[in-house]
Scaffold this motif. Structure first.
Motif, PDB file in Angstrom:
ATOM      1  N   ILE A 163       0.828  -1.209   0.000  1.00  0.00           N
ATOM      2  CA  ILE A 163       0.000   0.000   0.000  1.00  0.00           C
ATOM      3  C   ILE A 163       0.855   1.249   0.000  1.00  0.00           C
ATOM      4  O   ILE A 163       0.539   2.246  -0.655  1.00  0.00           O
ATOM      5  N   GLY A 164       1.970   1.218   0.724  1.00  0.00           N
ATOM      6  CA  GLY A 164       2.793   2.416   0.862  1.00  0.00           C
ATOM      7  C   GLY A 164       3.699   2.708  -0.319  1.00  0.00           C
ATOM      8  O   GLY A 164       4.221   3.829  -0.423  1.00  0.00           O
ATOM      9  N   ALA A 165       3.882   1.752  -1.222  1.00  0.00           N
ATOM     10  CA  ALA A 165       4.769   1.978  -2.370  1.00  0.00           C
ATOM     11  C   ALA A 165       4.285   3.164  -3.194  1.00  0.00           C
ATOM     12  O   ALA A 165       3.140   3.208  -3.629  1.00  0.00           O
ATOM     13  N   GLY A 166       5.156   4.121  -3.395  1.00  0.00           N
ATOM     14  CA  GLY A 166       4.812   5.298  -4.196  1.00  0.00           C
ATOM     15  C   GLY A 166       4.510   6.535  -3.389  1.00  0.00           C
ATOM     16  O   GLY A 166       4.432   7.634  -3.954  1.00  0.00           O
TER      17      GLY A 166
ATOM     18  N   SER B  91      -4.898   7.722   4.647  1.00  0.00           N
ATOM     19  CA  SER B  91      -5.424   6.542   3.949  1.00  0.00           C
ATOM     20  C   SER B  91      -4.580   5.313   4.234  1.00  0.00           C
ATOM     21  O   SER B  91      -5.109   4.205   4.434  1.00  0.00           O
ATOM     22  N   LEU B  92      -3.261   5.481   4.250  1.00  0.00           N
ATOM     23  CA  LEU B  92      -2.375   4.354   4.542  1.00  0.00           C
ATOM     24  C   LEU B  92      -2.639   3.803   5.941  1.00  0.00           C
ATOM     25  O   LEU B  92      -2.813   2.584   6.125  1.00  0.00           O
TER      26      LEU B  92
ATOM     27  N   TRP C 211       0.782  -3.688  -7.872  1.00  0.00           N
ATOM     28  CA  TRP C 211       0.666  -2.469  -7.063  1.00  0.00           C
ATOM     29  C   TRP C 211       2.021  -1.812  -6.815  1.00  0.00           C
ATOM     30  O   TRP C 211       2.114  -0.578  -6.748  1.00  0.00           O
ATOM     31  N   LEU C 212       3.065  -2.618  -6.692  1.00  0.00           N
ATOM     32  CA  LEU C 212       4.400  -2.034  -6.518  1.00  0.00           C
ATOM     33  C   LEU C 212       4.831  -1.274  -7.766  1.00  0.00           C
ATOM     34  O   LEU C 212       5.345  -0.151  -7.682  1.00  0.00           O
ATOM     35  N   LEU C 213       4.625  -1.867  -8.932  1.00  0.00           N
ATOM     36  CA  LEU C 213       4.978  -1.182 -10.177  1.00  0.00           C
ATOM     37  C   LEU C 213       4.126   0.072 -10.365  1.00  0.00           C
ATOM     38  O   LEU C 213       4.619   1.105 -10.828  1.00  0.00           O
ATOM     39  N   TRP C 214       2.867  -0.016 -10.008  1.00  0.00           N
ATOM     40  CA  TRP C 214       2.004   1.154 -10.128  1.00  0.00           C
ATOM     41  C   TRP C 214       2.499   2.292  -9.235  1.00  0.00           C
ATOM     42  O   TRP C 214       2.599   3.442  -9.662  1.00  0.00           O
TER      43      TRP C 214
END
Length: 575
Positions: A27-30, A96-97, A439-442
């Protein structure tokens, strides 16, 4: 049906914390790599920033106008996050996280207490795999936060109804429902849990606790009102101290127009009654795949009068039915039901994911989604796809959007690689790995790639470069992201005010210093007063064209701010 796993067991604790760490990474990636994106994110971030700058955290604003569409709780959370981390790129996403991680913990712990540690983990993993849950958790909208408060309310109520009596948790649940109300208004839906509880209690279902004590039951209502009073009492005091029409209008709008009136007579996002069937098929993927196995199991549980399944499932159906009635619908409205559905699926997931039919479905999803993404990316890369070419032009991508098409190919290739590596024997693990990688790539690739065109950050940076550091700037028919990312103090003439009225005021303001004052304006608001041959084109962002002009671009008929009302007004609200 369940595997008891003591909470004190070290391996259970380790598994849970590893799961929560995994969720944090996914979830936190990005976070920190992008700015707020429309439609809602810039609006909330702008109000939060103005809270910090003004010190007024009670009544949110959008520019100089009061923003009356939502209570201030979520924006105040963003403001508090900024005070903690001092970085808006992190702060606007932090609520949100944290809300998503909190929701996962609540679902896990409820599943652990009702059925066992392993079931609790399955409940958390099932929720984390749902596309809508992670997508919303990675965005700065109110829904993940209100979902947390509603899930906390459900947690307290279910602990009391099924594992109690536990009056403190009951009061906590009612208090959390009140916090949900002051966050978005729909927190009261958590109290619908009383409906299946009363039915199960009167019908003598198993696992239902018959707690007694009229005063204690009434204490829940008091806790609910106490949470609402945390915001409503200071608001009432502020309105009494500022008896202006703006404050009175805000109080009326937030209490009536944005709640009951919006539900009974929706004025936007109109959708048919069956709209949420499509949302579930797409947004709740891949959770609904297991329903081929859980529905028969649920039927057996209902015949056995198992209230542990009746309460969360019946409540979820009531929530979906509630939002299906009004004509105005958005996909995230039913998100609060998702944690309870994942919880109800969890007791059977260990058996279901071991079946050949589910593994075949999981493998098919990986191959179909991976093939679709990779194929779309390669087709766009070829340059023969008009839609892709138009999209790249609108986004302002260099090289025809090759970076974006590379992202699509990489996403597809990852999913196909997971399918090839895990194959049918371990397809359920491949599905989890595939979604996690997606989700990580996004977050790490798409967020910085799309940021300038999605956030208007690049657009407003160009504005500053075009007019120079010493120029003054006004905004007409602006959007929240324009004000959020502008590089100087600006003049704005309202947000909800009609665009022609804003333009008239801007022209009069500009005529006071015609050589140093510029107006930033939406293309649709320029005619018939602004000569585009004398104006300067800034660019395309958020599906709109934007221009700059000085006083010499104003037609003679419109000088002095004499701007006629258009036949069709420019909509300043809809993103």
């Amino acid at each position: 049906m369940h595997e008891p796993f003591p909470a004190s067991d070290k391996s259970a604790r380790r598994e849970f914390w590893l799961f929560l760490l995994f969720a944090l990474i996914v979830i936190g990636a990005g976070i920190g790599l992008r700015d707020p994106w429309p439609a809602d994110e810039p609006r909330f971030a702008l109000s939060a920033r103005q809270m910090v700058e003004s010190g007024d955290w009670l009544i949110p604003r959008r520019g100089h106008e009061i923003y009356a569409d939502k209570p201030p709780a979520f924006m105040a959370m963003q403001a508090a996050a900024f005070e903690l981390v001092r970085n808006w790129r992190v702060a606007f996403l932090l609520p949100s996280l944290l809300a998503a991680l909190g929701t996962l913990w609540l679902v896990y712990d409820l599943g652990r207490r009702l059925w066992g540690h392993r079931t609790g983990l399955y409940a958390g993993v099932a929720l984390l795999c749902a596309i809508q849950f992670v997508y919303q958790a990675k965005r700065a909208q109110i829904d993940p936060t209100v979902t947390f408060f509603i899930t906390l309310a459900n947690y307290g109520l279910l602990r009391h109804f099924l594992l109690g009596p536990d009056w403190r948790l009951y009061w906590l649940g009612c208090f959390a429902a009140g916090l949900g109300v002051i966050t978005k208004g729909v927190g009261v839906l958590a109290l619908l849990m009383f409906v299946p509880y009363i039915f199960a209690r009167r019908s003598h279902w198993n696992f239902v606790v018959a707690a007694r004590g009229t005063a204690r039951w009434a204490g829940g209502f008091a806790a609910f009102l106490a949470a609402i009073a945390l915001w409503l009492v200071p608001l009432a005091i502020a309105v009494s101290l500022h008896p202006s029409s703006d404050y009175q209008t805000y109080l009326h709008d937030i209490l009536f127009r944005q709640t009951a009136a919006r539900y009974t007579d929706s004025w936007d996002h109109r959708q048919p009654p069956w709209y949420y069937f499509g949302v579930i098929l797409t947004g709740w993927m891949p959770l609904w795949l297991v329903w081929f196995g859980t529905v028969p199991a649920w039927a057996r549980a209902f015949r056995a009068c198992d209230a542990r399944l009746l309460l969360p499932l019946a409540w979820s159906l009531l929530v979906i039915a509630f939002f299906s009635i009004p004509s105005g619908k958005r996909d995230m409205y039913i998100m609060p039901a998702l944690p309870m559905v994942a919880l109800a699926c969890a007791p059977y997931l260990a058996q279901i994911v071991a079946t050949r039919w589910f593994r075949a479905l999981a493998l098919a999803v990986l191959v179909a989604l991976g093939g679709a993404l990779a194929g779309a990316g390669m087709h766009a890369w070829s340059g023969h796809w008009k839609f892709a070419n138009d999209l790249a032009g609108q986004r302002g991508f260099d090289g025809g959007g090759t970076a974006l098409w590379s992202l699509l190919i990489a996403l597809g290739a990852w999913l196909l690689a997971c399918a090839a590596w895990f194959r049918l024997a371990r397809a359920e693990r491949g599905l989890v790995a595939g979604l996690a990688g997606l989700w990580l790539l996004w977050g790490l690739w798409a967020s910085p790639l799309l940021n300038d065109s999605s956030s208007a950050h690049g657009l407003m940076r160009r504005v500053g470069a075009m007019i120079g550091t010493d120029a003054e700037l006004a905004l007409v028919a602006w959007k929240e992201q324009n004000l959020l990312f502008v590089d100087r103090e600006v003049v704005e003439f309202g947000f909800v005010k009609p665009a022609h009225a804003q333009l008239g005021e801007a022209i009069r303001w500009q005529e006071e210093k015609p050589d140093s004052r510029w107006v930033f304006v939406l293309a649709d608001a320029m005619a018939p007063c602004i000569d585009q041959t004398r104006a300067r084109y800034v660019g395309h962002a958020n599906r709109r064209e934007w221009w700059l002009f000085r006083s010499d671009a104003v037609s003679d008929a419109c000088r002095g701010g004499n701007v006629p009302a258009p036949q069709k007004s420019v909509d300043a609200e809809v993103d």
